[in-house]
Write an enzyme that holds these catalytic residues in place. Sequence first.
Site, mmCIF file in Angstrom:
data_model
loop_
_atom_site.group_PDB
_atom_site.id
_atom_site.type_symbol
_atom_site.label_atom_id
_atom_site.label_comp_id
_atom_site.label_asym_id
_atom_site.label_seq_id
_atom_site.Cartn_x
_atom_site.Cartn_y
_atom_site.Cartn_z
ATOM 1 N N HIS A 276 -3.068 -6.587 6.004
ATOM 2 C CA HIS A 276 -1.405 -5.142 6.064
ATOM 3 C C HIS A 276 -1.976 -3.915 6.907
ATOM 4 O O HIS A 276 -2.725 -3.644 5.705
ATOM 5 C CB HIS A 276 -0.628 -5.643 4.727
ATOM 6 C CG HIS A 276 -1.019 -5.893 4.180
ATOM 7 N ND1 HIS A 276 -1.297 -6.885 3.439
ATOM 8 C CD2 HIS A 276 -0.903 -4.688 3.147
ATOM 9 C CE1 HIS A 276 -2.112 -6.153 2.599
ATOM 10 N NE2 HIS A 276 -1.688 -5.407 1.637
ATOM 11 N N GLN B 223 -6.684 -4.999 -2.355
ATOM 12 C CA GLN B 223 -6.056 -5.787 -1.066
ATOM 13 C C GLN B 223 -4.949 -7.038 -1.871
ATOM 14 O O GLN B 223 -6.130 -7.636 -3.126
ATOM 15 C CB GLN B 223 -6.218 -6.863 -0.664
ATOM 16 C CG GLN B 223 -5.596 -7.589 0.403
ATOM 17 C CD GLN B 223 -6.702 -8.270 1.120
ATOM 18 O OE1 GLN B 223 -7.261 -7.815 1.853
ATOM 19 N NE2 GLN B 223 -5.585 -8.900 2.621
ATOM 20 N N ASP C 244 7.454 -1.181 2.329
ATOM 21 C CA ASP C 244 7.131 -1.919 1.210
ATOM 22 C C ASP C 244 8.305 -1.849 0.100
ATOM 23 O O ASP C 244 9.285 -0.444 -0.480
ATOM 24 C CB ASP C 244 6.111 -0.658 0.894
ATOM 25 C CG ASP C 244 5.187 -1.911 -0.368
ATOM 26 O OD1 ASP C 244 5.752 -1.888 -1.310
ATOM 27 O OD2 ASP C 244 3.484 -1.994 -0.409
ATOM 28 N N ILE C 245 8.353 -3.138 -0.665
ATOM 29 C CA ILE C 245 8.984 -2.957 -1.709
ATOM 30 C C ILE C 245 8.122 -2.293 -3.041
ATOM 31 O O ILE C 245 9.508 -1.664 -4.366
ATOM 32 C CB ILE C 245 9.542 -4.381 -2.704
ATOM 33 C CG1 ILE C 245 10.949 -4.380 -2.798
ATOM 34 C CG2 ILE C 245 8.394 -4.948 -3.841
ATOM 35 C CD1 ILE C 245 11.059 -6.062 -2.786
ATOM 36 N N ASN D 136 -6.179 -2.624 2.400
ATOM 37 C CA ASN D 136 -7.038 -2.452 1.467
ATOM 38 C C ASN D 136 -7.725 -4.032 1.516
ATOM 39 O O ASN D 136 -7.118 -4.423 1.974
ATOM 40 C CB ASN D 136 -6.204 -2.711 0.572
ATOM 41 C CG ASN D 136 -5.606 -1.196 -0.197
ATOM 42 O OD1 ASN D 136 -6.625 -0.139 -0.388
ATOM 43 N ND2 ASN D 136 -4.455 -1.808 -0.609
HETATM 44 P P1 5GP Z 1 -1.877 -4.511 -0.909
HETATM 45 O O1 5GP Z 1 -2.152 -4.512 -2.411
HETATM 46 O O2 5GP Z 1 -2.440 -6.447 -0.959
HETATM 47 O O3 5GP Z 1 -2.803 -3.683 -0.036
HETATM 48 O O4 5GP Z 1 -0.602 -4.299 -1.050
HETATM 49 C C1 5GP Z 1 0.364 -5.197 -0.709
HETATM 50 C C2 5GP Z 1 2.020 -4.508 -0.722
HETATM 51 O O5 5GP Z 1 2.497 -6.080 -0.700
HETATM 52 C C3 5GP Z 1 1.812 -3.874 -1.818
HETATM 53 O O6 5GP Z 1 1.689 -2.243 -1.470
HETATM 54 C C4 5GP Z 1 3.568 -4.330 -2.291
HETATM 55 O O7 5GP Z 1 3.817 -3.501 -2.800
HETATM 56 C C5 5GP Z 1 3.734 -4.607 -1.343
HETATM 57 N N1 5GP Z 1 4.702 -5.570 -1.384
HETATM 58 C C6 5GP Z 1 4.318 -7.360 -2.447
HETATM 59 N N2 5GP Z 1 5.314 -8.264 -2.960
HETATM 60 C C7 5GP Z 1 6.063 -7.640 -2.095
HETATM 61 C C8 5GP Z 1 7.123 -7.851 -1.688
HETATM 62 O O8 5GP Z 1 7.630 -9.130 -2.098
HETATM 63 N N3 5GP Z 1 8.069 -7.972 -0.394
HETATM 64 C C9 5GP Z 1 7.415 -6.692 0.254
HETATM 65 N N4 5GP Z 1 8.825 -5.458 0.900
HETATM 66 N N5 5GP Z 1 6.683 -5.486 -0.083
HETATM 67 C C10 5GP Z 1 6.191 -6.330 -0.857
#
Ligand code: 5GP
Length: 138
Positions: free
Chosen positions: A98, A92, A29-30, A85
């Site tokens: 994911h 999410q 995760d970034i 999420n």
């Molecule tokens: P969500 O909030 O949808 O459950 O998780 C999305 C996740 O993707 C977040 O933890 C966010 O930090 C990560 N994320 C968003 N954009 C990028 C990206 O461009 N590269 C990477 N490696 N992670 C990302």
Amino acid sequence: MDCLFCKIVAGEIPSHKVYEDEFVYAFLDIFPCSEGHTIVLPKKHFDRFTDMEGKDASALFTSVNKISKVLENTLKLEGMNVGINNGEIAGQTVPHVHVHIIPRRAGDGEGNMHTIVELNPSTDNLPELAKTISKSFD
Ligand code: 5GP
Ligand code: ZN
């Protein structure tokens, strides 16, 4: 399709890949919640976990299990939170299913599943609620 995670799988957007097989792609995760925070996604696009069929969810979680074990051994972890999420209301932000694997370490002082939502509703209706839900499997 204009999907960030599909682009990562296709290599159109760079990522720090940790694992890939026929069904899944996993990368760091970034914006990590803790060191080693890993995202595992199915290569096939589904918006949400509840859009997936059982066989696809099984393949995803078989890989999540494998990756979790490797993270535990490699990063010498005592534990981790593993979760999804599912839907915007649940937090999410990227609409491609994911699984988050978030390493936990002694003294990190952070919460658990019980601290995501703490509404603590009444339990008076548990029998009724269980009946309503279980009937829907029939
Ligand atoms: P969500 O909030 O949808 O459950 O998780 C999305 C996740 O993707 C977040 O933890 C966010 O930090 C990560 N994320 C968003 N954009 C990028 C990206 O461009 N590269 C990477 N490696 N992670 C990302
Ligand atoms: Zn996608």
